[in-house]
Scaffold this motif. Sequence first.
Motif, mmCIF file in Angstrom:
data_model
loop_
_atom_site.group_PDB
_atom_site.id
_atom_site.type_symbol
_atom_site.label_atom_id
_atom_site.label_comp_id
_atom_site.label_asym_id
_atom_site.label_seq_id
_atom_site.Cartn_x
_atom_site.Cartn_y
_atom_site.Cartn_z
ATOM 1 N N SER B 70 0.829 -1.210 0.000
ATOM 2 C CA SER B 70 0.000 0.000 0.000
ATOM 3 C C SER B 70 0.862 1.258 0.000
ATOM 4 O O SER B 70 0.597 2.216 -0.729
ATOM 5 N N VAL B 71 1.910 1.234 0.840
ATOM 6 C CA VAL B 71 2.817 2.388 0.855
ATOM 7 C C VAL B 71 3.421 2.599 -0.525
ATOM 8 O O VAL B 71 3.510 3.725 -1.022
ATOM 9 N N ALA B 72 3.817 1.490 -1.180
ATOM 10 C CA ALA B 72 4.418 1.606 -2.510
ATOM 11 C C ALA B 72 3.448 2.269 -3.489
ATOM 12 O O ALA B 72 3.841 3.121 -4.293
ATOM 13 N N LEU B 73 2.161 1.886 -3.415
ATOM 14 C CA LEU B 73 1.169 2.481 -4.317
ATOM 15 C C LEU B 73 1.038 3.981 -4.079
ATOM 16 O O LEU B 73 1.014 4.774 -5.017
ATOM 17 N N VAL B 74 0.968 4.367 -2.788
ATOM 18 C CA VAL B 74 0.834 5.788 -2.476
ATOM 19 C C VAL B 74 2.050 6.567 -3.003
ATOM 20 O O VAL B 74 1.906 7.607 -3.659
ATOM 21 N N VAL B 75 3.244 6.024 -2.757
ATOM 22 C CA VAL B 75 4.453 6.735 -3.204
ATOM 23 C C VAL B 75 4.509 6.790 -4.724
ATOM 24 O O VAL B 75 4.937 7.792 -5.309
ATOM 25 N N PHE B 76 4.046 5.715 -5.389
ATOM 26 C CA PHE B 76 4.079 5.676 -6.847
ATOM 27 C C PHE B 76 3.352 6.884 -7.445
ATOM 28 O O PHE B 76 3.785 7.466 -8.440
ATOM 29 N N PHE B 77 2.236 7.281 -6.813
ATOM 30 C CA PHE B 77 1.434 8.363 -7.373
ATOM 31 C C PHE B 77 1.807 9.738 -6.815
ATOM 32 O O PHE B 77 1.259 10.746 -7.243
ATOM 33 N N THR B 78 2.694 9.780 -5.824
ATOM 34 C CA THR B 78 2.999 11.080 -5.221
ATOM 35 C C THR B 78 4.476 11.450 -5.262
ATOM 36 O O THR B 78 4.826 12.593 -4.964
ATOM 37 N N ALA B 79 5.358 10.505 -5.664
ATOM 38 C CA ALA B 79 6.799 10.768 -5.560
ATOM 39 C C ALA B 79 7.218 11.990 -6.380
ATOM 40 O O ALA B 79 8.139 12.722 -6.000
#
Lengths: 190, 190, 190
Positions: B70-79
């Motif tokens: 889940s963290v990876a998904l959030v970072v994917f869209f906000t990095a």
Amino acid sequence: MTLLGGLDYASVLVFAAAGSLAASRAQLDIVGFAFVACLTAVGGGTIRDLLLDRSIFWMANPTIILIAVSVALVVFFTAHLLESRLKTLEWLDALALSVAVSAGTGVAILEEQPAVIVVLLGIVTGVMGGLMRDVVCNEVPLVLKQGELYASAAFAGACATLLATRSGLSPLLTLAACTALTFALRAGSI
Amino acid sequence: MTLLGGLDYASVLVFAAAGSLAASRAQLDIVGFAFVACLTAVGGGTIRDLLLDRSIFWMANPTIILIAVSVALVVFFTAHLLESRLKTLEWLDALALSVAVSAGTGVAILEEQPAVIVVLLGIVTGVMGGLMRDVVCNEVPLVLKQGELYASAAFAGACATLLATRSGLSPLLTLAACTALTFALRAGSI
Amino acid sequence: MTLLGGLDYASVLVFAAAGSLAASRAQLDIVGFAFVACLTAVGGGTIRDLLLDRSIFWMANPTIILIAVSVALVVFFTAHLLESRLKTLEWLDALALSVAVSAGTGVAILEEQPAVIVVLLGIVTGVMGGLMRDVVCNEVPLVLKQGELYASAAFAGACATLLATRSGLSPLLTLAACTALTFALRAGSI
């Protein structure tokens, strides 16, 4: 102390010195020295023990870690005195490789593994510590450099240990002869 | 949930974020983000558990993997919104290191290991996840960069956790103080 | 031989060939070929078995190591005949990935792991052998190259294997279909 236990100590000592020299080349701080020294010293034997599902040799015997850390401290304060750290590293690594291959092969024979596995575990014990050191320290792995008889020396040493044991040679003689063979092959290509 | 279990969760969360940022710097796709996030998040604890021959902490509890993903998904869209991914990565990594060292040391104390092994497992738990991330992502390992108190901060944190526990400090206070110590040392050198 | 056992053999065969080609690109000697072939061939499955705490699949069955070594010998004497070793390596690696993901997922289902762990172990089995090969051989890991659906193909294959098994499809059909799916996704991006 058993003969095999003694071999484990000897390879830890020499691998820790080689690992500390790699740490010195990478200009790490003192804890970095200890970290790389331990990784190099116990890396190969740890993988051997995980594969054999026996207890990790240094978990049961923390003295081994203290030895590796002590070596790292000594090297930290003396490495600058060496003329060529790379040359010394390669010679120490060759010596540690020879001892570790004998030790790894001996343990696998004790565990009554089939011949193929004995040879493979001998190579793994000898090669993996130095390989992890080189990967972590961003050096080209010694095992990969062209013209270096690295895995080949380990392979010959492991086969010889296995044959000598099967033909009933005394353990002390076997381990001494096979360590010498591995070292001669590896040292000849440095 | 126990205190140590909570620490494992916290370090997974922060390490997953740091791993995702590394994936972002390497321009991976979304599954690559999840892969590197999981490797970073559970790498150190997995090696600790393999060495201790206990069941792997996330195998018994897949929620941990779901958190990392889940963290990876959030970072994917906000990095892309971050000003400097490298700077953020280093700060997150420092935070995760601090928490993981306390968690690793705590588990090793629970398993009644000798002092040397406790400190070593604390360092391994803290350092190995980030080290594997950096090796896989072709970055120079943070643990190796000159002038960075990386392994040293982990070492100090693990020693402090051990001492505080032995002197009978309450677990909550111990873990909080030692996490803060590791973080202060590491953050001071960023 | 069981279906899953057969899949393990097949992935060993193809991964060993891919590993040998990587050894050829790194210009290793013949034992180096065998070493990298074995590392690539059994690396992913070994990590899967360590995590599941079952006996390592090739320790119980040394034939697997002999297969990998034989493949390495054949490639050693024939690699120079290939037009492009890199292109062949990528295609072999794609094939081995597909087979290994199915095999890894299948084993995890047999061990009655929860869904998240099944998918993760499928990816680990497929990806880790090639990843270690690339790290050891100093190549940029295939799993990391931009525009390559590597981890994504493994993820899709593992999910499909899980879904097909849960919906009661016959094992043979499941494994064939999912291997084909992984391969199609991965091959499409080469």
